[in-house]
Scaffold this motif. Structure first.
Motif, short mmCIF file in Angstrom:
data_model
loop_
_atom_site.label_atom_id
_atom_site.label_comp_id
_atom_site.label_asym_id
_atom_site.label_seq_id
_atom_site.Cartn_x
_atom_site.Cartn_y
_atom_site.Cartn_z
N VAL A 56 3.97 0.92 17.36
CA VAL A 56 5.30 0.79 16.85
C VAL A 56 5.46 0.89 15.58
CG1 VAL A 56 7.29 -1.04 16.82
CG2 VAL A 56 5.88 -0.98 18.56
N PHE A 57 6.17 1.92 14.62
CA PHE A 57 6.42 2.15 13.46
C PHE A 57 7.53 1.77 12.84
CE2 PHE A 57 6.84 5.56 9.81
CZ PHE A 57 5.53 4.99 9.08
N GLN A 58 7.65 1.07 11.76
CA GLN A 58 8.84 0.35 11.36
C GLN A 58 9.05 0.66 9.96
OE1 GLN A 58 8.85 -4.01 10.41
NE2 GLN A 58 10.39 -3.74 12.28
N LEU A 59 9.99 1.43 9.46
CA LEU A 59 10.73 1.94 8.18
C LEU A 59 11.39 0.69 7.83
CD1 LEU A 59 10.97 5.54 8.63
CD2 LEU A 59 8.89 4.31 8.01
N HIS A 60 11.52 0.22 6.66
CA HIS A 60 12.49 -0.57 6.09
C HIS A 60 12.79 -0.58 4.50
CE1 HIS A 60 8.71 -2.78 5.98
NE2 HIS A 60 9.25 -3.38 4.99
N PHE A 61 13.87 -1.35 4.16
CA PHE A 61 14.17 -1.80 2.86
C PHE A 61 14.20 -3.12 2.71
CE2 PHE A 61 15.38 2.58 3.46
CZ PHE A 61 15.13 3.17 2.32
N GLY B 210 21.40 -7.71 -4.94
CA GLY B 210 22.82 -7.20 -5.79
C GLY B 210 22.38 -6.66 -7.02
N SER B 211 21.07 -6.82 -7.56
CA SER B 211 20.70 -5.94 -9.01
C SER B 211 20.07 -4.60 -8.60
CB SER B 211 19.75 -6.83 -9.55
OG SER B 211 20.43 -7.98 -9.84
N GLY B 212 20.14 -4.32 -7.13
CA GLY B 212 19.45 -3.03 -6.87
C GLY B 212 17.68 -3.13 -6.80
N GLU B 213 17.18 -4.26 -6.86
CA GLU B 213 15.79 -4.58 -6.62
C GLU B 213 15.49 -4.25 -5.35
OE1 GLU B 213 15.72 -7.07 -10.77
OE2 GLU B 213 16.14 -8.05 -8.99
N ILE B 214 15.26 -3.23 -4.68
CA ILE B 214 15.02 -2.76 -3.35
C ILE B 214 13.75 -2.06 -3.34
CG2 ILE B 214 15.91 -2.10 -1.19
CD1 ILE B 214 18.80 -2.21 -2.58
N ARG B 215 12.94 -2.53 -2.30
CA ARG B 215 11.70 -1.59 -1.98
C ARG B 215 11.52 -1.12 -0.63
NH1 ARG B 215 7.88 -4.11 -5.65
NH2 ARG B 215 8.84 -5.91 -6.65
N PHE B 216 11.21 0.16 -0.82
CA PHE B 216 10.83 0.75 0.43
C PHE B 216 9.34 0.26 1.08
CE2 PHE B 216 8.80 4.58 2.89
CZ PHE B 216 9.87 4.43 3.85
N GLY B 217 9.53 0.17 2.42
CA GLY B 217 8.12 -0.10 2.99
C GLY B 217 8.10 0.26 4.29
N PHE B 218 6.82 0.04 5.05
CA PHE B 218 6.57 0.44 6.36
C PHE B 218 5.84 -0.59 6.85
CE2 PHE B 218 3.50 3.10 4.54
CZ PHE B 218 2.18 2.79 5.13
N ASN B 219 5.72 -1.17 8.50
CA ASN B 219 4.83 -1.67 9.10
C ASN B 219 4.50 -0.72 10.34
OD1 ASN B 219 5.66 -3.80 7.67
ND2 ASN B 219 7.01 -4.76 9.18
N LEU B 220 3.21 -0.78 10.41
CA LEU B 220 2.50 0.02 11.50
C LEU B 220 1.58 -0.79 12.39
CD1 LEU B 220 1.90 2.68 12.74
CD2 LEU B 220 -0.01 3.16 11.36
N SER B 221 2.05 -0.67 13.63
CA SER B 221 1.46 -1.63 14.57
C SER B 221 0.53 -0.94 15.82
CB SER B 221 2.41 -2.47 15.18
OG SER B 221 1.96 -3.25 16.18
N ARG B 222 -0.76 -1.10 16.04
CA ARG B 222 -1.24 -0.46 17.23
C ARG B 222 -1.96 -1.38 17.98
NH1 ARG B 222 -2.82 1.79 21.15
NH2 ARG B 222 -3.72 4.06 21.03
N VAL B 223 -1.67 -1.16 19.23
CA VAL B 223 -2.36 -2.35 20.13
C VAL B 223 -3.32 -1.89 20.95
CG1 VAL B 223 -0.23 -3.68 20.45
CG2 VAL B 223 -0.58 -1.75 21.87
N PHE B 224 -4.47 -2.57 20.98
CA PHE B 224 -5.56 -2.18 22.04
C PHE B 224 -5.88 -3.23 22.87
CE2 PHE B 224 -5.97 -0.38 17.70
CZ PHE B 224 -6.47 0.90 17.77
N THR B 225 -6.09 -2.72 24.07
CA THR B 225 -6.54 -3.80 25.20
C THR B 225 -7.81 -4.15 25.09
OG1 THR B 225 -4.74 -2.86 26.59
CG2 THR B 225 -6.51 -4.12 27.69
N ILE B 226 -8.32 -5.23 24.88
CA ILE B 226 -9.77 -5.66 24.86
C ILE B 226 -10.25 -6.15 26.26
CG2 ILE B 226 -11.30 -7.35 23.77
CD1 ILE B 226 -9.92 -5.17 22.00
N GLY B 227 -9.63 -6.71 26.89
CA GLY B 227 -9.98 -7.18 28.26
C GLY B 227 -9.43 -6.27 29.47
N LYS B 228 -9.35 -6.86 30.56
CA LYS B 228 -8.79 -6.07 31.71
C LYS B 228 -7.40 -6.07 31.82
CE LYS B 228 -13.01 -6.90 34.58
NZ LYS B 228 -13.29 -7.53 35.95
N LYS B 229 -6.62 -7.38 31.35
CA LYS B 229 -5.13 -7.64 31.49
C LYS B 229 -4.36 -7.21 30.29
CE LYS B 229 -3.50 -11.00 34.30
NZ LYS B 229 -3.26 -12.50 34.53
N LYS B 230 -3.37 -6.62 30.56
CA LYS B 230 -2.55 -6.25 29.32
C LYS B 230 -1.03 -6.64 29.68
CE LYS B 230 -1.01 -2.37 26.55
NZ LYS B 230 -1.23 -0.72 26.47
#
Length: 297
Positions: free
Chosen positions: A247-252, A272-292
């Motif tokens: 799940v790739f997330q782009l945001h301000f 309001g002062s325009g002090e905004i930052r660009f950022g992103f979140n990257l989520s990668r899931v891995f199944t460790i056990g048998k059940k997902k």
């Protein structure tokens, strides 16, 4: 008073609406209780926790970046020359129980949390709940060096804690909303005008735009505990993009912090002062056990 009234209405509205008509019961469930999933694509809205869980025996590796202010201009390549990062590892101990740890470059902060869902939204069947209720609690430890003349330097002065209740509902296949009253306690504050205890109310929403893309918003209103002349309410707007196991997330956002203590109590930039930052979140899931058991779309 108007704000508190609005929050109360948001909390009780799902129950009232559920009694009138369940928008998710367009297909006959045959009287069987069916749990609702996919209110959000991720276990986080943007900064704050969502009502979703990653599932039992699933490891969610999360890489978060927050760049500098866009308003810094071309000299800082609109903020891209600067970056704060958090790397986190969340693990599902059960369908409704998740633990996680992370480390942020901002204040060289270590954090951990536990998240439990006693009530999950469901349709059909006896006792089906119109909302999901999630309990979350965590702690953060600042590991950066104190100033040489610092008065308080014990480990306890580096600690902060938070707890929250998240109440959310997937109203339709396209729209979900949640409210999260939150309490943050810091053992040491930077200014005498700040309280050790901070109270905030978070609001998160998701609007599905296509099968794999959704618009998300994450806002926390600080009710008390901070100097409002210095600190601002964190607001983040972005898009979730699902690509297989990612799940790739782009945001301000006007927030740099990436845990509850950091983004609720340390946000000083203003939209309001325009002090905004660009950022992103990257989520990668891995199944460790048998059940997902991962959130649906």
């Amino acid at each position: 008073m108007k704000f508190l009234t609005t929050i109360c209405l948001l909390l009780i509205a799902p129950v009232i609406w559920a009694q009138e008509a369940d928008l998710l019961s367009l297909v006959d469930s045959g009287g069987q209780k069916e749990y609702v999933t996919g209110a959000f694509k991720s276990s986080r809205v943007i900064n704050g926790h969502s009502v979703e869980f990653i599932g039992k025996n699933v490891l969610d590796v999360r890489i978060l970046h927050r760049f500098g202010r866009i308003s810094d201009g071309i000299g800082e390549f609109f903020g891209l020359d600067q970056a704060a990062m958090r790397m986190g590892f969340d693990y599902g101990l059960g369908k409704n129980l998740t633990i996680g740890v992370g480390r942020s470059t901002a204040e060289k902060e270590l954090d951990g949390f536990i998240k439990y869902r006693p009530i999950q939204q469901a349709t059909g069947g006896k006792g089906a709940s119109p909302v999901s209720v999630v309990l979350a609690a965590g702690a953060a430890l600042t590991t950066q060096k104190f100033a040489a003349d610092a008065k308080f330097t014990d480990t306890k002065h580096r600690m902060a804690y938070y707890s929250e209740v998240i109440i959310g509902r997937k109203f339709t296949e396209a729209f979900s909303l949640q409210v999260s009253p939150t309490y943050v306690h810091r053992n040491l504050v930077a200014s005498q005008t700040d309280d050790n205890d901070t109270y905030a109310v978070g609001i998160g929403g998701r609007l599905k735009l296509s099968k794999r893309v959704a618009f998300v918003a994450d806002y926390h209103y600080v009710v008390s505990g901070l100097n409002k002349d210095l600190y601002k309410n964190p607001l983040s707007l972005g898009f979730d993009i699902e690509t297989g196991g990612h799940v790739f997330q782009l945001h301000f956002s006007n927030a740099t912090g990436m845990n509850e203590k950091a983004f609720i109590t340390n946000t000083t930039d203003s939209w309001g002062s325009g002090e905004i930052r660009f950022g992103f979140n990257l989520s990668r899931v891995f199944t460790i056990g048998k059940k997902k058991n991962t959130p649906g779309s």
